[in-house]
Write an enzyme that holds these catalytic residues in place. Structure first.
Site, mmCIF file in Angstrom:
data_model
loop_
_atom_site.group_PDB
_atom_site.id
_atom_site.type_symbol
_atom_site.label_atom_id
_atom_site.label_comp_id
_atom_site.label_asym_id
_atom_site.label_seq_id
_atom_site.Cartn_x
_atom_site.Cartn_y
_atom_site.Cartn_z
ATOM 1 N N GLY A 85 -58.515 26.016 84.817
ATOM 2 C CA GLY A 85 -58.263 24.594 84.655
ATOM 3 C C GLY A 85 -57.182 24.142 85.604
ATOM 4 O O GLY A 85 -56.352 24.932 86.061
ATOM 5 N N GLN B 118 -50.580 18.899 88.701
ATOM 6 C CA GLN B 118 -50.351 20.220 89.299
ATOM 7 C C GLN B 118 -50.576 20.216 90.805
ATOM 8 O O GLN B 118 -50.187 21.157 91.482
ATOM 9 C CB GLN B 118 -51.244 21.267 88.641
ATOM 10 C CG GLN B 118 -50.846 21.573 87.211
ATOM 11 C CD GLN B 118 -51.719 22.647 86.635
ATOM 12 O OE1 GLN B 118 -52.795 22.376 86.114
ATOM 13 N NE2 GLN B 118 -51.258 23.895 86.747
ATOM 14 N N CYS C 84 -50.361 29.766 83.495
ATOM 15 C CA CYS C 84 -50.519 28.483 84.175
ATOM 16 C C CYS C 84 -50.385 28.702 85.675
ATOM 17 O O CYS C 84 -49.505 29.461 86.109
ATOM 18 C CB CYS C 84 -49.453 27.509 83.670
ATOM 19 S SG CYS C 84 -49.554 25.864 84.384
ATOM 20 N N LEU C 85 -51.233 28.036 86.442
ATOM 21 C CA LEU C 85 -51.161 28.163 87.893
ATOM 22 C C LEU C 85 -49.830 27.652 88.448
ATOM 23 O O LEU C 85 -49.423 28.051 89.535
ATOM 24 C CB LEU C 85 -52.337 27.423 88.545
ATOM 25 C CG LEU C 85 -53.727 27.989 88.232
ATOM 26 C CD1 LEU C 85 -54.809 27.089 88.815
ATOM 27 C CD2 LEU C 85 -53.856 29.419 88.733
ATOM 28 N N HIS D 173 -54.496 22.709 76.857
ATOM 29 C CA HIS D 173 -53.514 23.094 77.873
ATOM 30 C C HIS D 173 -53.489 22.063 79.006
ATOM 31 O O HIS D 173 -52.426 21.585 79.406
ATOM 32 C CB HIS D 173 -53.873 24.484 78.407
ATOM 33 C CG HIS D 173 -52.984 24.972 79.492
ATOM 34 N ND1 HIS D 173 -52.037 25.953 79.298
ATOM 35 C CD2 HIS D 173 -52.894 24.629 80.813
ATOM 36 C CE1 HIS D 173 -51.409 26.193 80.443
ATOM 37 N NE2 HIS D 173 -51.918 25.397 81.376
ATOM 38 N N GLU D 174 -54.670 21.717 79.528
ATOM 39 C CA GLU D 174 -54.737 20.795 80.671
ATOM 40 C C GLU D 174 -54.345 19.378 80.275
ATOM 41 O O GLU D 174 -53.653 18.694 81.030
ATOM 42 C CB GLU D 174 -56.122 20.820 81.316
ATOM 43 C CG GLU D 174 -56.543 22.163 81.880
ATOM 44 C CD GLU D 174 -55.523 22.814 82.816
ATOM 45 O OE1 GLU D 174 -54.762 22.092 83.510
ATOM 46 O OE2 GLU D 174 -55.475 24.054 82.855
ATOM 47 N N HIS E 30 -50.673 18.788 80.247
ATOM 48 C CA HIS E 30 -50.106 18.521 81.577
ATOM 49 C C HIS E 30 -50.019 17.019 81.852
ATOM 50 O O HIS E 30 -49.091 16.564 82.532
ATOM 51 C CB HIS E 30 -50.963 19.162 82.675
ATOM 52 C CG HIS E 30 -50.630 20.581 82.973
ATOM 53 N ND1 HIS E 30 -49.421 20.976 83.484
ATOM 54 C CD2 HIS E 30 -51.382 21.712 82.854
ATOM 55 C CE1 HIS E 30 -49.430 22.292 83.671
ATOM 56 N NE2 HIS E 30 -50.602 22.766 83.282
#
Length: 171
Positions: free
Chosen positions: A46, A51, A89-90, A131-132, A135
């Protein structure tokens, strides 16, 4: 399309509340393509627009069942049943934590053309959606995690059964 730079913890974009996506135009289409390409290249499941430094309510997710694009998404229902598992997380490479999320969520969003739709997500997909969407409001998994995993736990030197509260695969 293009691979975009993923911003890391400490970048202000990760802590801001994103604005509603008002225009459904070529720029949005390019953003969605770039975000998907960036997510796949980084081997994530995701990616949210902040991000990549864009403060818009736009998310892409692929947990293995194909790409899902969510524009202006909002969770409209959460199950009382929960799941507890590891997340990464990226934007926080090399870190993971144990997070509790709903087992199922219902989401209202728009597609890349602005057409509204609703969808349900369950299990790992529900975890990724939560999660996304966090953000988009400046919330990271480290803000809601129960505990951070050690390097040994992340690298697999400690058996999965010994990671307290863990039930799901890593993100």
């Amino acid at each position: 399309m293009a691979i975009r730079k993923i911003v890391k913890l400490g970048d202000d974009a990760l802590r801001k509340v994103c604005k509603k996506q008002e225009k459904f135009d070529l720029r949005l289409n390019v953003l969605l393509h770039d975000m998907a390409d960036t997510m796949y290249k980084a081997e994530g499941v995701g990616l949210a627009a902040p991000q990549v430094g864009i403060l818009r309510r736009v998310v892409v997710i692929d947990v293995g069942d194909g790409l899902v694009e969510l524009v202006n998404p909002e969770i409209i229902e959460r199950s009382e049943e929960i799941q507890c598992g590891r997340e990464g997380c990226l934007s926080l490479p090399g870190r993971q934590g144990v997070v509790t999320r709903p087992m199922r969520v219902k989401v209202r969003a728009q597609d890349r053309r602005g057409v509204p739709f609703e969808m349900e997500a369950e299990g790992f997909f529900a975890r990724a959606v939560c999660h996304e969407l966090d953000h988009l409001d400046g919330t990271l998994y480290i803000d809601v995690m129960e505990r951070e995993l050690s390097e040994e736990e992340i690298e697999g030197h400690i058996p999965e059964d010994d990671v307290e509260g863990e039930e799901d695969d890593e993100r």
